[in-house]
Design an enzyme around this catalytic site. Structure first.
Site, PDB file in Angstrom:
ATOM      1  N   ARG A  69       0.830  -1.202   0.000  1.00  0.00           N
ATOM      2  CA  ARG A  69       0.000   0.000   0.000  1.00  0.00           C
ATOM      3  C   ARG A  69       0.869   1.260   0.000  1.00  0.00           C
ATOM      4  O   ARG A  69       0.452   2.318  -0.445  1.00  0.00           O
ATOM      5  CB  ARG A  69      -0.953   0.009   1.199  1.00  0.00           C
ATOM      6  CG  ARG A  69      -2.140   0.952   1.011  1.00  0.00           C
ATOM      7  CD  ARG A  69      -3.060   1.005   2.220  1.00  0.00           C
ATOM      8  NE  ARG A  69      -2.416   1.626   3.342  1.00  0.00           N
ATOM      9  CZ  ARG A  69      -2.131   1.030   4.499  1.00  0.00           C
ATOM     10  NH1 ARG A  69      -2.471  -0.233   4.695  1.00  0.00           N
ATOM     11  NH2 ARG A  69      -1.521   1.681   5.466  1.00  0.00           N
ATOM     12  N   TYR A 123     -13.943  18.065 -15.940  1.00  0.00           N
ATOM     13  CA  TYR A 123     -14.414  16.681 -16.049  1.00  0.00           C
ATOM     14  C   TYR A 123     -15.528  16.472 -15.008  1.00  0.00           C
ATOM     15  O   TYR A 123     -15.412  16.953 -13.870  1.00  0.00           O
ATOM     16  CB  TYR A 123     -13.241  15.743 -15.791  1.00  0.00           C
ATOM     17  CG  TYR A 123     -13.635  14.292 -15.791  1.00  0.00           C
ATOM     18  CD1 TYR A 123     -13.926  13.627 -16.978  1.00  0.00           C
ATOM     19  CD2 TYR A 123     -13.734  13.581 -14.601  1.00  0.00           C
ATOM     20  CE1 TYR A 123     -14.310  12.296 -16.970  1.00  0.00           C
ATOM     21  CE2 TYR A 123     -14.113  12.254 -14.587  1.00  0.00           C
ATOM     22  CZ  TYR A 123     -14.403  11.617 -15.783  1.00  0.00           C
ATOM     23  OH  TYR A 123     -14.781  10.309 -15.766  1.00  0.00           O
ATOM     24  N   ASP A 199      -4.842  19.465 -15.215  1.00  0.00           N
ATOM     25  CA  ASP A 199      -5.313  18.159 -15.679  1.00  0.00           C
ATOM     26  C   ASP A 199      -4.961  18.098 -17.165  1.00  0.00           C
ATOM     27  O   ASP A 199      -5.584  18.766 -17.991  1.00  0.00           O
ATOM     28  CB  ASP A 199      -6.826  18.013 -15.446  1.00  0.00           C
ATOM     29  CG  ASP A 199      -7.344  16.631 -15.837  1.00  0.00           C
ATOM     30  OD1 ASP A 199      -6.754  16.012 -16.757  1.00  0.00           O
ATOM     31  OD2 ASP A 199      -8.336  16.175 -15.247  1.00  0.00           O
ATOM     32  N   LYS A 224      -6.997   7.033 -20.065  1.00  0.00           N
ATOM     33  CA  LYS A 224      -7.227   7.534 -21.415  1.00  0.00           C
ATOM     34  C   LYS A 224      -6.007   7.260 -22.307  1.00  0.00           C
ATOM     35  O   LYS A 224      -5.730   6.118 -22.595  1.00  0.00           O
ATOM     36  CB  LYS A 224      -7.590   9.017 -21.354  1.00  0.00           C
ATOM     37  CG  LYS A 224      -8.639   9.361 -20.275  1.00  0.00           C
ATOM     38  CD  LYS A 224     -10.021   8.775 -20.551  1.00  0.00           C
ATOM     39  CE  LYS A 224     -10.953   8.844 -19.358  1.00  0.00           C
ATOM     40  NZ  LYS A 224     -11.140  10.145 -18.752  1.00  0.00           N
TER      41      LYS A 224
HETATM   42  C1  LIG Z   1     -11.486  10.506 -17.438  1.00  0.00           C
HETATM   43  C2  LIG Z   1     -11.016  11.787 -16.875  1.00  0.00           C
HETATM   44  C3  LIG Z   1     -10.807  11.945 -15.495  1.00  0.00           C
HETATM   45  C4  LIG Z   1     -11.105  10.856 -14.506  1.00  0.00           C
HETATM   46  O1  LIG Z   1     -10.262   9.763 -14.655  1.00  0.00           O
HETATM   47  P1  LIG Z   1     -10.653   8.256 -14.232  1.00  0.00           P
HETATM   48  O2  LIG Z   1      -9.445   7.482 -14.620  1.00  0.00           O
HETATM   49  O3  LIG Z   1     -11.889   7.884 -14.978  1.00  0.00           O
HETATM   50  O4  LIG Z   1     -10.892   8.276 -12.755  1.00  0.00           O
HETATM   51  C5  LIG Z   1     -10.327  13.181 -15.051  1.00  0.00           C
HETATM   52  N1  LIG Z   1     -10.077  14.188 -15.903  1.00  0.00           N
HETATM   53  C6  LIG Z   1     -10.275  14.070 -17.227  1.00  0.00           C
HETATM   54  C7  LIG Z   1      -9.976  15.236 -18.120  1.00  0.00           C
HETATM   55  C8  LIG Z   1     -10.750  12.879 -17.769  1.00  0.00           C
HETATM   56  O5  LIG Z   1     -10.962  12.774 -19.090  1.00  0.00           O
END
Ligand SMILES: *Cc1c(COP(=O)(O)O)cnc(C)c1O
Length: 409
Positions: A69, A123, A199, A224
């Protein structure tokens, strides 16, 4: 040659893993063990002291691993290999989703009475996190419209007890871009310190490099483009300040949201192709966007190379290398036309998410952005006539044919 002197494409394949530590295996094995055997009780004592920040490990001293962890070999390997992909980064921490990465950053940096400024739209999950977890903790949260450089600069200058600025650029699904360097400059003018987190999921790590533009933290949903095959959930935080990542790792070990060994191993195998995939996807998208923009059933195509607003063109040219693989179509025929289009697709699939090898399309208003209030939707420029497409690596002519036949019914 030392690993930090080679280029990223080479470093991602050569650093972070020493075959001699794994009976000569050419690729990293998966270390599925929840706990680690100490070399001596003294080594255990030193490892705990270092893990909880009571002592600094000496130069060249390798602390014994403790418990998965806190960290484990596959996390250490993938974190080491992520660093060269992000220009300016010196350390990375992996999480079991993008949301885990975002929530850990917010909980590590925001205390009751402090404030966050963020771009709108965010998001959906991040927006929900701020509204339903961060604000009820007594943390002030101020939205600024994506792309509003003046508004962002003013909010940063005026917000008291500001600790964190969260920029998501480009915005999803309108692809409106926010000026990262301007946000950084506004923060540096403050007397009290605040951090800038970006982000970077939609254009990074290949096409947008926030740390070089003054950001302190870069956050990814590695679900992604980094993962790239729509088959895992993961999140990443990177920084040029190693100490910032150490703080994220400490909180990660309390929240228990480290990425597990198998997922680290899969993510690791995807990193060497992220730039190849993103380049192909961006080229495909650019060819398709240009052609769809001329179609009589389409009111507007949202895509960076088709921007006309001078301020948006300026930001695009200053901070992005390629337009990327997200296209948003606005239909003249409203929601019925958008739904008909989604129903008729045969190659692209109607699903949320993005960044995978396969093309996906969705209706943001009724899915990914369905929790926004009508006022927030209007501010974010999202309407019922929009379909967002994440372009994959299929042949672009096949995709274009699919879109054109879905448009003509
Ligand atoms: C998908 C996404 C998230 C969240 O990510 P997860 O892996 O689904 O928890 C956050 N920010 C953006 C811009 C995203 O496209």
């Amino acid at each position: 040659m030392s690993a930090h002197r080679v280029r990223p494409e080479t470093a991602v394949l050569t650093r972070g893993f020493d075959p001699r530590l794994s009976v000569g295996a050419a690729r990293p094995p998966v270390y599925r063990s929840s706990t680690y055997v100490f070399s001596s009780p003294e080594a255990a004592e030193r490892a705990f002291a270092a893990a909880f920040g009571r002592t600094e490990p000496g130069v060249n001293e390798v602390s014994d691993l403790i418990y998965a962890r806190l960290s484990h070999p596959n996390a250490e390997i993938v974190e080491d290999q992520l660093v060269p992909l992000e220009p300016g980064a010196r350390a990375a921490a992996v999480f079991n989703s993008g949301m885990a990465a975002l929530s850990t950053v917010m909980l590590a940096l925001l205390q009751p009475g402090s404030a966050i400024v963020y771009t709108l739209p965010l998001y959906g999950g991040t927006h929900h996190l701020i509204q339903h977890l961060i604000k009820p903790l007594g943390i002030d949260a101020y939205p600024v419209d994506a792309g509003d450089t003046m508004g962002l600069t003013n909010a940063i200058a005026r917000t008291s007890n500001l600790r964190l600025v969260l920029v998501e650029t480009p915005a999803n699904p309108t692809l409106v871009m926010t000026d990262i360097a301007a946000a950084s400059a506004a923060i540096r003018k403050r007397s009290a310190p605040a951090l800038l987190a970006v982000d970077n999921t939609l254009l990074g790590p290949a096409f947008q490099h926030p740390l070089n533009l003054g950001a302190d933290l870069v956050i990814y949903s590695a679900t992604k483009f980094l993962g790239g095959f729509s088959d895992l959930l993961a999140g990443v935080v990177m920084a040029s300040e190693v100490e910032l990542i150490t703080r994220m790792r400490h909180l990660r070990s309390l929240l228990g949201n480290i990425l597990q060994a198998d997922e680290c191993w899969i993510l690791d195998s995807r990193l060497s192709t992220v730039s190849l995939r993103m380049n192909r996807q961006s080229k495909n998208a650019q060819r398709i966007a240009t052609r769809l923009a001329e179609h009589p059933a389409i009111k507007r195509v949202y895509y960076p190379s088709l921007f006309s607003d001078p301020e948006q063109c300026r930001i695009r040219d200053a901070q992005t290398d390629f337009p990327g693989s997200l296209i948003t179509l606005e239909f003249k025929g409203g929601k019925p036309a958008a739904f008909d289009f989604l129903r008729r697709l045969t190659i692209a699939r109607n699903a949320v998410s993005l960044g995978g090898l396969e093309s996906l399309a969705c209706h943001p208003l009724t899915t990914t952005h369905s929790e926004l209030t009508p006022e927030d939707l209007a501010r974010a420029g999202i309407n019922e006539s929009m379909v967002r497409i994440s372009v994959g690596t299929e042949h672009w002519r096949d995709l274009l044919d699919d879109f054109l036949s879905a448009l003509s019914g």
